[in-house]
Design a protein around this motif. Structure first.
Motif, mmCIF file in Angstrom:
data_model
loop_
_atom_site.group_PDB
_atom_site.id
_atom_site.type_symbol
_atom_site.label_atom_id
_atom_site.label_comp_id
_atom_site.label_asym_id
_atom_site.label_seq_id
_atom_site.Cartn_x
_atom_site.Cartn_y
_atom_site.Cartn_z
ATOM 1 N N ARG A 42 -1.341 -7.995 -1.516
ATOM 2 C CA ARG A 42 -1.689 -8.166 -2.981
ATOM 3 C C ARG A 42 -3.070 -8.359 -3.311
ATOM 4 O O ARG A 42 -3.538 -7.832 -4.138
ATOM 5 C CB ARG A 42 -0.858 -9.550 -3.503
ATOM 6 C CG ARG A 42 0.746 -9.201 -4.078
ATOM 7 C CD ARG A 42 1.569 -10.311 -4.006
ATOM 8 N NE ARG A 42 0.594 -11.690 -4.694
ATOM 9 C CZ ARG A 42 0.600 -11.472 -5.944
ATOM 10 N NH1 ARG A 42 1.447 -10.875 -6.561
ATOM 11 N NH2 ARG A 42 0.003 -12.368 -6.613
ATOM 12 N N ARG A 43 -3.775 -9.086 -2.539
ATOM 13 C CA ARG A 43 -5.109 -9.385 -2.739
ATOM 14 C C ARG A 43 -6.254 -8.063 -2.645
ATOM 15 O O ARG A 43 -7.421 -8.025 -2.776
ATOM 16 C CB ARG A 43 -5.633 -10.604 -1.969
ATOM 17 C CG ARG A 43 -4.818 -11.642 -2.323
ATOM 18 C CD ARG A 43 -5.505 -12.915 -1.581
ATOM 19 N NE ARG A 43 -4.549 -14.365 -1.740
ATOM 20 C CZ ARG A 43 -4.820 -15.298 -1.156
ATOM 21 N NH1 ARG A 43 -6.110 -15.600 -0.683
ATOM 22 N NH2 ARG A 43 -4.192 -16.302 -1.602
ATOM 23 N N GLY B 20 8.929 2.787 0.386
ATOM 24 C CA GLY B 20 8.104 2.565 1.665
ATOM 25 C C GLY B 20 8.839 3.127 2.895
ATOM 26 O O GLY B 20 9.886 3.602 2.654
ATOM 27 N N GLN B 21 8.088 3.413 3.871
ATOM 28 C CA GLN B 21 8.675 4.039 5.075
ATOM 29 C C GLN B 21 8.217 3.442 6.342
ATOM 30 O O GLN B 21 6.605 3.089 6.102
ATOM 31 C CB GLN B 21 8.329 5.238 5.164
ATOM 32 C CG GLN B 21 8.775 6.073 6.506
ATOM 33 C CD GLN B 21 8.700 7.757 6.293
ATOM 34 O OE1 GLN B 21 9.334 8.389 5.870
ATOM 35 N NE2 GLN B 21 7.439 7.933 6.756
ATOM 36 N N PHE C 214 4.139 -2.819 -4.983
ATOM 37 C CA PHE C 214 3.794 -4.208 -5.657
ATOM 38 C C PHE C 214 4.700 -4.981 -6.634
ATOM 39 O O PHE C 214 4.631 -6.090 -6.621
ATOM 40 C CB PHE C 214 2.257 -3.873 -6.022
ATOM 41 C CG PHE C 214 1.295 -3.648 -5.472
ATOM 42 C CD1 PHE C 214 0.583 -4.353 -4.372
ATOM 43 C CD2 PHE C 214 0.749 -2.252 -5.098
ATOM 44 C CE1 PHE C 214 -0.377 -4.364 -3.381
ATOM 45 C CE2 PHE C 214 -0.374 -2.016 -4.263
ATOM 46 C CZ PHE C 214 -0.852 -2.843 -3.246
ATOM 47 N N ASP C 215 5.470 -4.145 -6.884
ATOM 48 C CA ASP C 215 6.656 -4.585 -7.680
ATOM 49 C C ASP C 215 7.543 -5.641 -6.936
ATOM 50 O O ASP C 215 8.266 -6.334 -7.553
ATOM 51 C CB ASP C 215 7.327 -3.694 -8.511
ATOM 52 C CG ASP C 215 6.625 -2.641 -9.622
ATOM 53 O OD1 ASP C 215 5.484 -3.199 -9.788
ATOM 54 O OD2 ASP C 215 6.977 -1.745 -9.853
ATOM 55 N N TYR C 216 7.571 -5.296 -5.741
ATOM 56 C CA TYR C 216 8.598 -6.110 -4.776
ATOM 57 C C TYR C 216 7.740 -7.326 -4.205
ATOM 58 O O TYR C 216 8.333 -7.834 -3.257
ATOM 59 C CB TYR C 216 9.138 -5.302 -3.956
ATOM 60 C CG TYR C 216 10.084 -4.331 -4.478
ATOM 61 C CD1 TYR C 216 11.537 -4.407 -4.283
ATOM 62 C CD2 TYR C 216 9.539 -3.232 -5.215
ATOM 63 C CE1 TYR C 216 12.328 -3.750 -5.171
ATOM 64 C CE2 TYR C 216 10.481 -2.283 -5.729
ATOM 65 C CZ TYR C 216 11.761 -2.630 -5.765
ATOM 66 O OH TYR C 216 12.730 -1.715 -6.355
ATOM 67 N N LEU C 217 6.313 -7.845 -4.714
ATOM 68 C CA LEU C 217 5.730 -8.522 -3.713
ATOM 69 C C LEU C 217 5.091 -9.572 -4.702
ATOM 70 O O LEU C 217 4.242 -9.534 -5.522
ATOM 71 C CB LEU C 217 4.302 -7.896 -3.274
ATOM 72 C CG LEU C 217 4.598 -6.988 -2.170
ATOM 73 C CD1 LEU C 217 3.068 -6.252 -1.762
ATOM 74 C CD2 LEU C 217 4.921 -7.717 -0.817
ATOM 75 N N PRO C 218 6.007 -10.754 -4.879
ATOM 76 C CA PRO C 218 5.626 -12.029 -5.520
ATOM 77 C C PRO C 218 4.580 -12.550 -4.935
ATOM 78 O O PRO C 218 4.319 -12.237 -3.406
ATOM 79 C CB PRO C 218 7.126 -12.819 -5.808
ATOM 80 C CG PRO C 218 7.889 -12.372 -4.508
ATOM 81 C CD PRO C 218 7.440 -10.905 -4.261
ATOM 82 N N ALA D 97 9.741 -9.114 5.732
ATOM 83 C CA ALA D 97 10.876 -10.068 5.242
ATOM 84 C C ALA D 97 11.217 -10.180 3.804
ATOM 85 O O ALA D 97 12.565 -10.240 3.523
ATOM 86 C CB ALA D 97 10.519 -11.456 5.927
ATOM 87 N N ASP D 98 10.295 -9.908 2.933
ATOM 88 C CA ASP D 98 10.719 -10.112 1.447
ATOM 89 C C ASP D 98 10.654 -8.690 0.716
ATOM 90 O O ASP D 98 11.917 -8.309 0.658
ATOM 91 C CB ASP D 98 9.646 -10.922 0.787
ATOM 92 C CG ASP D 98 9.497 -12.444 1.192
ATOM 93 O OD1 ASP D 98 10.703 -12.823 1.309
ATOM 94 O OD2 ASP D 98 8.552 -12.927 1.287
#
Length: 271
Positions: free
Chosen positions: A110-111, A150-151, A197-201, A208-209
């Motif tokens: 994210r960063r 993703g893959q 990035f839509d799946y990365l809070p 894992a997330d």
């Protein structure tokens, strides 16, 4: 394509208490694991790197600031002047980003999001696993599945453990080597699209997330590979890689035309 490398972890399983260098800086031959991974990507034409730094990041910065091409290239020394006969990193672009000391992998990604603007797809890696998997074929497969976000490279389990099946009477009915089961593990080489990035809070983990949710939605692809894949999570595994390097058996170095071709193996480590 840009390559995001996560190289800020502590690497506790490899720590011996005598060094504060991060795991990707552990050497295999004269160069660190990180260099081997980057050189692998560069061989396939991916030379724009984003290093997600954390623990021991100053070691990584200093290594490249003081980089000596003569360490892995032939050269001529004449009159005190060095003339290189080859080059490793002269055409690489390396961006160094402090992504936090304790940040999980997803947060590190994210960063550096701003540095990936305009990239439809990008590569990601933990910078501590070596392979001879054809990354170009992996990218081509991912490009042909536009619904996937993703893959990841999927490889057979490396551990030598045996799995036992126990019945209600606490009797073992079967014993199966883990490597013989129809299981595969995350090989650490990923291809991702911006939608990840839509799946990365905030403060989330990439696998894992984000990847877990994508898998449930049927939007995570795999590139199964049974060839050479060698982690360096433990001292034992690092010693195995070093022994391979010293013996000239380096299948993860496709750019080395001076060495004999290696036959595919699942892992170099003796268990």
């Amino acid at each position: 394509m840009k390559v995001v490398l996560f190289c800020g972890g502590y690497g506790m399983r490899m720590r011996d208490g005598s060094s504060d260098k991060p795991k990707p800086m552990v050497p295999v031959g004269p160069r660190p694991l990180l260099w081997h991974v980057m050189r692998y990507y560069a061989h396939y034409g991916h030379k724009d790197f984003i290093l997600c730094l954390g623990y021991g990041g100053h070691h990584i910065k200093q290594y490249f600031l003081d980089y000596q091409e003569t360490g892995s290239n032939d050269f001529v020394l004449h009159g005190g002047e060095v003339r290189l006969l080859g080059s490793d990193i002269a055409d690489w672009t390396i961006t160094f980003v402090d992504t936090g000391l304790e940040s999980p992998i997803g947060e590190r990604l994210r960063r550096v999001r701003r540095l990936l603007d305009g990239e439809e797809m990008f590569l990601a890696n933990y910078a501590d696993v070596l392979t001879d998997a054809p990354i170009d074929a992996m990218v081509d497969q991912f490009a042909a599945t536009p619904d996937a976000v993703g893959q990841l490279l999927a490889v057979p389990p490396q551990a030598a453990f045996h799995v036992v099946e126990v019945n209600d009477g606490n009797r073992i009915e079967a014993i199966t080597a883990l490597k013989d089961m129809r299981l595969q593990e995350n090989g650490g080489y990923l291809v991702l699209r911006q939608e990840v990035f839509d799946y990365l809070p905030e403060n989330s983990d990439l696998v894992a997330d984000a990847c877990a949710v994508l898998a449930k939605e049927g939007r995570l692809a795999a590139y199964p590979y049974n060839g050479f894949w060698q982690p360096a999570d433990t001292l034992k595994e690092r010693v195995a890689l070093e022994a391979m390097y010293q013996a000239g058996h380096t299948p993860w170095m496709p750019w080395r035309t001076d060495l004999p071709s290696a036959s595919p193996v699942l892992s170099a480590a003796a268990h």
